[in-house]
Design a protein around this motif. Structure first.
Motif, PDB file in Angstrom:
ATOM      1  N   MET A   1      -9.913  14.077   2.804  1.00 36.07           N
ATOM      2  CA  MET A   1      -9.964  13.046   3.808  1.00 36.07           C
ATOM      3  C   MET A   1     -10.990  14.023   4.709  1.00 36.07           C
ATOM      4  O   MET A   1     -10.749  15.000   5.241  1.00 36.07           O
TER       5      MET A   1
ATOM      6  N   ASN B   1     -15.044  10.127   7.234  1.00 36.39           N
ATOM      7  CA  ASN B   1     -14.144   9.088   6.844  1.00 36.39           C
ATOM      8  C   ASN B   1     -13.235   8.751   7.859  1.00 36.39           C
ATOM      9  O   ASN B   1     -12.880   7.719   8.216  1.00 36.39           O
TER      10      ASN B   1
ATOM     11  N   ASN C   1       5.742  10.365   7.581  1.00 40.75           N
ATOM     12  CA  ASN C   1       5.252   8.767   7.579  1.00 40.75           C
ATOM     13  C   ASN C   1       6.381   7.863   7.955  1.00 40.75           C
ATOM     14  O   ASN C   1       7.639   8.282   8.408  1.00 40.75           O
TER      15      ASN C   1
ATOM     16  N   ALA D   1       0.600  14.609   4.863  1.00 44.32           N
ATOM     17  CA  ALA D   1       1.026  13.285   5.001  1.00 44.32           C
ATOM     18  C   ALA D   1       2.572  13.500   4.553  1.00 44.32           C
ATOM     19  O   ALA D   1       3.188  12.531   3.944  1.00 44.32           O
TER      20      ALA D   1
ATOM     21  N   LYS E   1      -6.516   6.903   3.056  1.00 42.26           N
ATOM     22  CA  LYS E   1      -6.118   6.653   4.555  1.00 42.26           C
ATOM     23  C   LYS E   1      -4.782   7.677   4.494  1.00 42.26           C
ATOM     24  O   LYS E   1      -3.975   7.766   3.723  1.00 42.26           O
ATOM     25  N   ALA E   2      -4.393   8.179   5.596  1.00 43.49           N
ATOM     26  CA  ALA E   2      -3.276   8.832   5.825  1.00 43.49           C
ATOM     27  C   ALA E   2      -1.999   8.164   6.056  1.00 43.49           C
ATOM     28  O   ALA E   2      -1.208   8.554   6.935  1.00 43.49           O
ATOM     29  N   GLN E   3      -2.055   6.741   5.689  1.00 47.48           N
ATOM     30  CA  GLN E   3      -0.778   6.062   6.110  1.00 47.48           C
ATOM     31  C   GLN E   3       0.510   6.237   5.167  1.00 47.48           C
ATOM     32  O   GLN E   3       1.344   6.374   5.632  1.00 47.48           O
ATOM     33  N   GLY E   4       0.167   6.811   4.024  1.00 53.03           N
ATOM     34  CA  GLY E   4       1.500   7.280   3.272  1.00 53.03           C
ATOM     35  C   GLY E   4       1.911   5.957   2.479  1.00 53.03           C
ATOM     36  O   GLY E   4       1.915   4.994   3.117  1.00 53.03           O
TER      37      GLY E   4
ATOM     38  N   PHE F   1      -6.779   4.193  10.539  1.00 51.56           N
ATOM     39  CA  PHE F   1      -5.928   5.222  10.772  1.00 51.56           C
ATOM     40  C   PHE F   1      -4.651   5.024  11.918  1.00 51.56           C
ATOM     41  O   PHE F   1      -3.769   5.457  12.084  1.00 51.56           O
TER      42      PHE F   1
ATOM     43  N   LYS G   1       2.840  -3.966   9.566  1.00 52.75           N
ATOM     44  CA  LYS G   1       4.082  -3.907   8.993  1.00 52.75           C
ATOM     45  C   LYS G   1       5.218  -4.205   9.784  1.00 52.75           C
ATOM     46  O   LYS G   1       6.094  -3.608  10.450  1.00 52.75           O
TER      47      LYS G   1
END
Lengths: 289, 238
Positions: free
Chosen positions: A1, A5, A119, A116, B226-229, A13, A22
């Motif tokens: 990353m 980006n 989460n 990561a 992307k860092a969303q996982g 992000f 979600k």
């Protein structure tokens, strides 16, 4: 990353509120804690130690700030009250606030983790994956509530923790964390999974009351309520609703009323926009009456 | 010269320290030479083939007995762990099987029984402590809902145990290996997914994206992670 980006795709992000892409369906675990009922007895903290295999680090390490209490009781003193009244037993106006991971919807810890390892789950929990964690402690630095705890040692093998034969007391549903990883309150995710499994066998969703967190279970005054915020029949939803606290607001409508709304519900650091999942019910203070 | 010497000593020390650390770290044996898990020495060499193997119509004394896996591993259908049968279960049958009563392994078994001691079986399929795996869920799906034979369903992860004597691990049981099945069988679709509440699970670091036609879902471009996982690591990690 790469940084470019990161900058180019900043919107992806960081959402103002992750609920937008979600939606919580069918679960959103949330809590409410009545500070008026809390006596600061620490039973919740002890229960958490037992349930989640937390190491008791001992006095010396605790003084170095290595305490591992996922659930801690914060004490506040109403200084104004002081030793007023000339009583032999002055009232210092002690107030207690059980503080654990607030399972923020837009968790500040998640965005900064370089690996990561933390989460957001579909049911609104902030997950911590121990074997993905590299121990940068960036999440802890970015947590406004300071509820993430770092394993400075391999606790079961160091002194002051527990003798080897006491490994039998460990909860097999929870990992024993090793040195170099971050950990925090999970809302007793192992219990949530057990409840979901039972519910699935019976072909239904988890009902309110099917699952309790360890801290809720032991609270002698019933100050802690835990449940599914999506379920309109759940006690926690009713409490949030009656206090007019909404999950996806950074300033509650009720608080904008002049002279205050008279309701007790609030969330800590709401203005920082982490959208915490824990609502506190303010204590009715003697000095405020 | 002196400085160079110092530097080289420092570098050597560093490399020794690093390699020493790497050697100390316990690395799980993933596969042995014959591509199976480590050979586990059991207190009694339990013949799985004799118990669960196929019958031999020609000579019933030679073939297996086709006993269902869950006759002995009875907890698999109702709890997260499959469990080891209590000694009582072995004795329950074997006290009335006179033909094998004097075989050394059975005598060993009865020694434990007379001493009122459990057989110290060793774990063969030992998942790491951080993995949450539920046997019940898988048995419910494959055996109860889809009516597949027990041996087939168990065999997805445990291999062809009915041909083994002492069981050995024959699958990797790694995260990639688990996700392999789950990604194939519970794909993220336009309609959502298979679990309750239209929540599908994905295992990469980004939600799979639909192609231009809106049909097929594919893993996203990995150059632009992307860092969303994944949407729920806690589904399997604990």
């Amino acid at each position: 990353m790469s940084v470019s980006n990161l900058l180019e795709n900043w919107a992806q992000f960081r959402h103002f509120h992750p609920i937008d892409d979600k939606p919580h369906d069918p679960y959103k675990w949330a809590m409410s804690i009545d500070l008026d009922a809390c006596t600061g007895c620490n039973a919740c903290s002890v229960a958490c130690y037992a349930e989640n295999n937390l190491p008791v680090v001992g006095k010396e390490k605790y003084q170095h700030g290595h305490g591992m209490h996922w659930m801690r009781i914060e004490r506040y003193w109403d200084e104004g009250l002081g030793v007023a009244g000339g009583s032999d037993f002055p009232d210092h106006g002690a107030q207690f606030l059980p503080m654990m991971c607030q399972q923020c919807e837009a968790a500040p810890c998640e965005t900064v983790c370089p690996a990561a390892a933390t989460n957001h789950t579909a049911d609104g929990l902030n997950s911590q994956i121990y074997n993905r964690c590299v121990g940068s402690r960036y999440c802890s630095a970015n947590c406004p509530f300071k509820v993430r705890y770092f394993n400075w040692y391999d606790y079961p093998t160091t002194d002051n923790v527990w003798p080897a034969e006491m490994n039998q007391q460990l909860n097999p549903d929870v990992t024993v964390r090793s040195k170099g990883v971050m950990e925090k309150c999970t809302f007793c995710v192992q219990r949530l999974h057990a409840a979901k499994g039972t519910a699935k066998n019976e072909g239904r969703l988890v009902h309110d009351g099917d699952v309790q967190t360890a801290c809720q279970q032991v609270c002698p005054t019933g100050a802690i309520t835990f449940g599914n915020l999506v379920d309109h029949e759940s006690k926690v939803h009713k409490q949030w609703q009656s206090q007019q606290v909404e999950l996806d607001k950074d300033a509650q409508v009720k608080d904008q009323k002049e002279g205050g709304s008279g309701l007790r519900g609030y969330r800590i650091f709401e203005e920082l926009r982490p959208y915490p999942s824990v609502m506190y019910l303010e204590r009715v203070r003697e000095s405020a009456i | 010269m002196h400085r160079l010497l110092r530097l080289s000593i420092l570098l050597m020390g560093l490399s020794v320290a690093v390699s020493g650390y790497a050697a100390d770290a316990p690395q799980p044996t993933l596969t042995t030479e014959d591509d199976l898990g480590p050979q586990v020495v059991q207190p009694i060499e339990f013949p799985h083939d004799r118990h669960a193997g196929l019958r031999n119509p020609g000579d019933p004394l030679k073939g297996g007995m086709e006993i269902d896996c869950m006759y002995c591993h009875t907890y698999a259908r109702r709890s997260a762990v499959a469990g080891i049968p209590p000694l009582q279960k072995c004795i329950g049958c074997h006290q009335s099987i006179e033909t094998v009563r004097n075989k050394p392994r059975i005598q060993e078994l009865f020694k434990y029984w007379d001493a009122k001691k459990p057989v110290p079986w060793k774990k063969v399929h030992d998942l790491p402590d951080f993995v949450r795996f539920n046997h019940e869920r898988h048995i419910k799906r494959f055996v109860e809902q889809q009516n597949r034979p027990t041996q087939e369903a168990c065999g997805y992860c445990h291999g062809d145990v009915k041909q083994m004597t002492v069981a050995r691990r024959s699958k990797a049981l790694s995260m990639g290996w688990c996700a392999n099945c789950h990604q194939k069988d519970h794909p993220v679709t336009a309609a959502g997914g298979t679990p309750v509440g239209n929540q599908a699970y994905w295992y990469g670091f980004q939600k799979p994206v639909a192609d231009a036609a809106g049909g097929e879902y594919k893993a996203p471009d990995t150059n632009n992670i992307k860092a969303q996982g994944p949407n729920d690591c806690w589904q399997c990690h604990k």
